[in-house]
Design an enzyme around this catalytic site. Structure first.
Site, short mmCIF file in Angstrom:
data_model
loop_
_atom_site.label_atom_id
_atom_site.label_comp_id
_atom_site.label_asym_id
_atom_site.label_seq_id
_atom_site.Cartn_x
_atom_site.Cartn_y
_atom_site.Cartn_z
N ASP A 181 39.12 64.96 81.91
CA ASP A 181 39.73 65.96 81.04
C ASP A 181 41.18 65.97 81.48
O ASP A 181 41.50 66.48 82.56
CB ASP A 181 39.08 67.33 81.27
CG ASP A 181 39.67 68.38 80.34
OD1 ASP A 181 40.91 68.38 80.16
OD2 ASP A 181 38.91 69.18 79.78
N HIS A 182 42.05 65.37 80.68
CA HIS A 182 43.39 65.11 81.23
C HIS A 182 44.15 66.39 81.56
O HIS A 182 45.09 66.37 82.33
CB HIS A 182 44.19 64.16 80.33
CG HIS A 182 44.82 64.80 79.13
ND1 HIS A 182 44.14 65.00 77.95
CD2 HIS A 182 46.06 65.28 78.92
CE1 HIS A 182 44.96 65.57 77.08
NE2 HIS A 182 46.12 65.76 77.63
N LYS A 186 46.93 67.68 85.02
CA LYS A 186 48.30 68.19 84.92
C LYS A 186 48.64 68.99 86.17
O LYS A 186 47.88 69.86 86.60
CB LYS A 186 48.45 69.09 83.68
CG LYS A 186 48.41 68.31 82.36
CD LYS A 186 48.62 69.25 81.17
CE LYS A 186 48.26 68.59 79.85
NZ LYS A 186 49.31 67.77 79.28
N HIS A 244 39.73 71.23 77.21
CA HIS A 244 40.98 71.61 77.89
C HIS A 244 41.13 73.12 78.10
O HIS A 244 41.38 73.58 79.21
CB HIS A 244 42.19 71.11 77.11
CG HIS A 244 42.14 69.66 76.75
ND1 HIS A 244 41.61 68.71 77.58
CD2 HIS A 244 42.57 68.98 75.66
CE1 HIS A 244 41.72 67.51 77.02
NE2 HIS A 244 42.30 67.65 75.85
C1 BG6 Z 1 43.84 65.45 73.36
C2 BG6 Z 1 43.49 65.78 71.94
O1 BG6 Z 1 42.73 65.56 74.20
O2 BG6 Z 1 44.86 66.34 73.80
C3 BG6 Z 1 44.70 65.70 71.04
O3 BG6 Z 1 42.50 64.89 71.48
C4 BG6 Z 1 45.81 66.57 71.59
O4 BG6 Z 1 44.40 66.08 69.71
C5 BG6 Z 1 46.05 66.26 73.05
O5 BG6 Z 1 46.98 66.28 70.83
C6 BG6 Z 1 47.03 67.25 73.65
O6 BG6 Z 1 47.37 66.84 74.94
P1 BG6 Z 1 48.74 67.27 75.60
O7 BG6 Z 1 48.66 66.71 76.98
O8 BG6 Z 1 49.83 66.66 74.77
O9 BG6 Z 1 48.78 68.76 75.55
#
Ligand code: BG6
Length: 506
Positions: A181-182, A186, A244
């Site tokens: 979960d990126h 962060k 997220h």
């Molecule tokens: C992704 C979603 O996981 O996260 C995208 O699939 C979204 O739709 C993105 O734009 C947002 O990531 P960040 O890091 O730009 O907030």
């Protein structure tokens, strides 16, 4: 037996967007910082017919565009250890080709048996690839560890997530699986833990006695950017909230872990998720708001509505905005509402947590025109990363007029240089075998379970409105009604942490 860190890193879906935009730049950044093991190789795998040379050349172009670290001088050397193998990943009979290629490269570069498999493919392959790997014993750890990194979405709802879990767990153990979960990668999300647990002043206030409500916003100014096909089967709830936003909520709400050991932190996260109060399906219309952007003009430029995006149905009911009110039933948070919202084509790109504190028990300064103000602590995740505390101060002069002022810290003031990207951090953690920042099976299932009533009500109850909102606005006005207190609204953040106005400069 392999040395503990050397390994081969295999990317499935290597011809896709994520590989060129995020994965290769992140791994290259690790290389430049000397964070990759001495003996290391990367093998890109997908169906597309490419060879080592043509894949390297594509990745060189990708680094030209998406290099995160700036320094380009190591690119050619890095790419020497990058290889490519084309196979049909749906076909188990193709996997011996991959297995042989891995063997060849291992021998050539003197790398032991450790392998990471990164699944960056369409989600319908997340069950099949691990099965096919296992059929050819590529999950066997007798000659070194084997790890799977799996991108989101993990399932489409609780049922499909459980099915996927069972398919994968038939051949792999929990400690081999890294669900990415990126947001957890962060820096500012991790800093939530440090803000809370390294400061004596916050934690004593961090509970129902002092906090009025908690707000989490993740707004994007972009639309679906050519991903209409994927987004149609997802929507804001699945795309952002299930993972997220609720992960961020978990870090805000969790109890202090007893140590920084992965299981200690993940146990606390799981406990919070298990305490989310179940939403009654009949109550969904009162606690969840959905919206979809419609065409509008932003700064004179026409912006198309969601239904006119490529790959989107003209009568699509997919939400591009979702807001939710819910409670966490435990001693710390009993009775305190959490409000979360996310959307595409909102006025700005911003992710932040706002802790709204209760007001003082008695308004001494009310007669003097002071607003009934609540202190707010804003934890900005992106952009203009930092922390803002809003509190009342006396306006100099006669009487006791009070105004709200800001005290702010910006990450950019720290002289640490570059903040590593989320993928860099997470890939490096997976290489080290540190699973702290990856979602455990029960967490993912718990989050799907929590959202099931909303998913079902939005699917089944056709009279629950899907509000249209003009691109470039803060979503359906109806979302304001979610906030119980008539004197309070969502914060309307701008790019700069300290600004909040309804319509900020883009
Ligand atoms: C992704 C979603 O996981 O996260 C995208 O699939 C979204 O739709 C993105 O734009 C947002 O990531 P960040 O890091 O730009 O907030």
């Amino acid at each position: 037996m392999a040395n503990s860190s050397e390994h081969i890193f295999v990317i499935f879906g290597a011809s896709g967007d994520l590989t060129k935009r995020k994965l290769i730049p992140a791994i290259y950044s690790l290389y430049v910082q000397k964070l990759l093991p001495e003996n290391f190789a990367l093998i890109g795998v997908s169906r597309t017919a490419l060879n080592d040379e043509s894949f390297r050349s594509k990745m060189k172009t990708a680094l030209g565009e998406f290099n995160e670290i700036g320094d380009k001088s190591f690119e050619d050397k890095f790419l020497q250890n990058v290889f490519y193998q084309s196979i049909n990943t749906e076909n188990a009979d193709d996997f011996p080709i991959l297995k042989n290629r891995i063997e060849e490269i291992r021998k050539e570069l003197n790398i032991g048996g450790n392998i990471i498999f990164y699944l960056s493919t369409p989600p319908n392959m997340y069950g099949i690839i691990p099965q096919n790997l296992a059929k050819h014993k590529l999950n066997d750890e007798s000659d070194g560890w084997k790890r799977l990194i799996i991108e989101k979405p993990f399932g489409y709802d609780l049922e499909s997530a459980e099915k996927l879990r069972d398919e994968i767990m038939a051949n792999w153990n929990e400690n081999q699986i890294y669900r990415i979960d990126h947001y957890l990668g962060k820096e500012t999300v991790q800093n939530l833990l440090v803000t809370r647990f390294s400061n004596g002043i916050f934690e004593p206030l961090w509970n129902r006695n002092f906090i009025h409500h908690v707000e989490v916003t993740s707004a994007e100014s972009i639309g679906v950017e050519g991903r209409g096909g994927y987004y149609e089967s997802s929507g804001a709830l699945r795309d952002m909230i299930q993972n997220h936003l609720l992960q961020v909520v978990s870090l805000v709400a969790m109890e202090p872990p007893s140590s920084l050991e992965p299981e200690s932190i993940r146990n606390e996260i799981l406990k919070v998720i298990q305490s989310f109060r179940s939403i009654d399906k009949n109550d969904v219309r009162n606690v969840a708001i959905r919206g979809q952007y419609i065409s509008s003009k932003i700064k004179g430029e026409s912006i198309i509505g969601y239904r006119d995006e490529d790959g989107v149905a003209q009568n699509s009911m997919t939400e591009t905005y979702a807001a939710l009110k819910f409670y966490i039933d435990n001693w710390r948070w009993g009775g305190i509402p959490f409000y979360i919202r996310t959307g595409k084509r909102l006025p700005t790109r911003v992710t932040e947590v706002v802790i709204h504190f209760k007001h003082t028990p008695h308004f001494l300064f009310k007669k003097n025109g002071a607003p009934n103000s609540h202190n707010q602590l804003v934890i900005r995740i992106q952009p203009d990363e930092g922390i803002l505390l809003k509190f009342g101060m006396k306006i100099p002069g006669q009487g006791f007029d009070v105004q709200t002022v800001n005290m702010d810290f910006h990450y950019s003031d720290l002289s640490v240089g570059r903040i590593p990207t989320a993928y860099e951090r997470l890939i490096h953690d997976a290489m080290k075998g540190d699973s702290t920042l990856f979602a455990r099976t029960e967490e993912v299932m718990g989050l799907w379970k929590f959202l099931t009533p909303v998913i079902e009500a939005w699917k089944d109850e056709k009279d629950i409105p899907l509000y249209g909102y003009p691109a470039g606005t803060w979503g359906p006005e109806r979302a304001d009604d979610l906030i119980d207190d008539p004197n309070m609204t969502w914060r309307y953040p701008c790019k700069n942490l300290t600004d909040d106005v309804l319509y900020c400069e883009l």
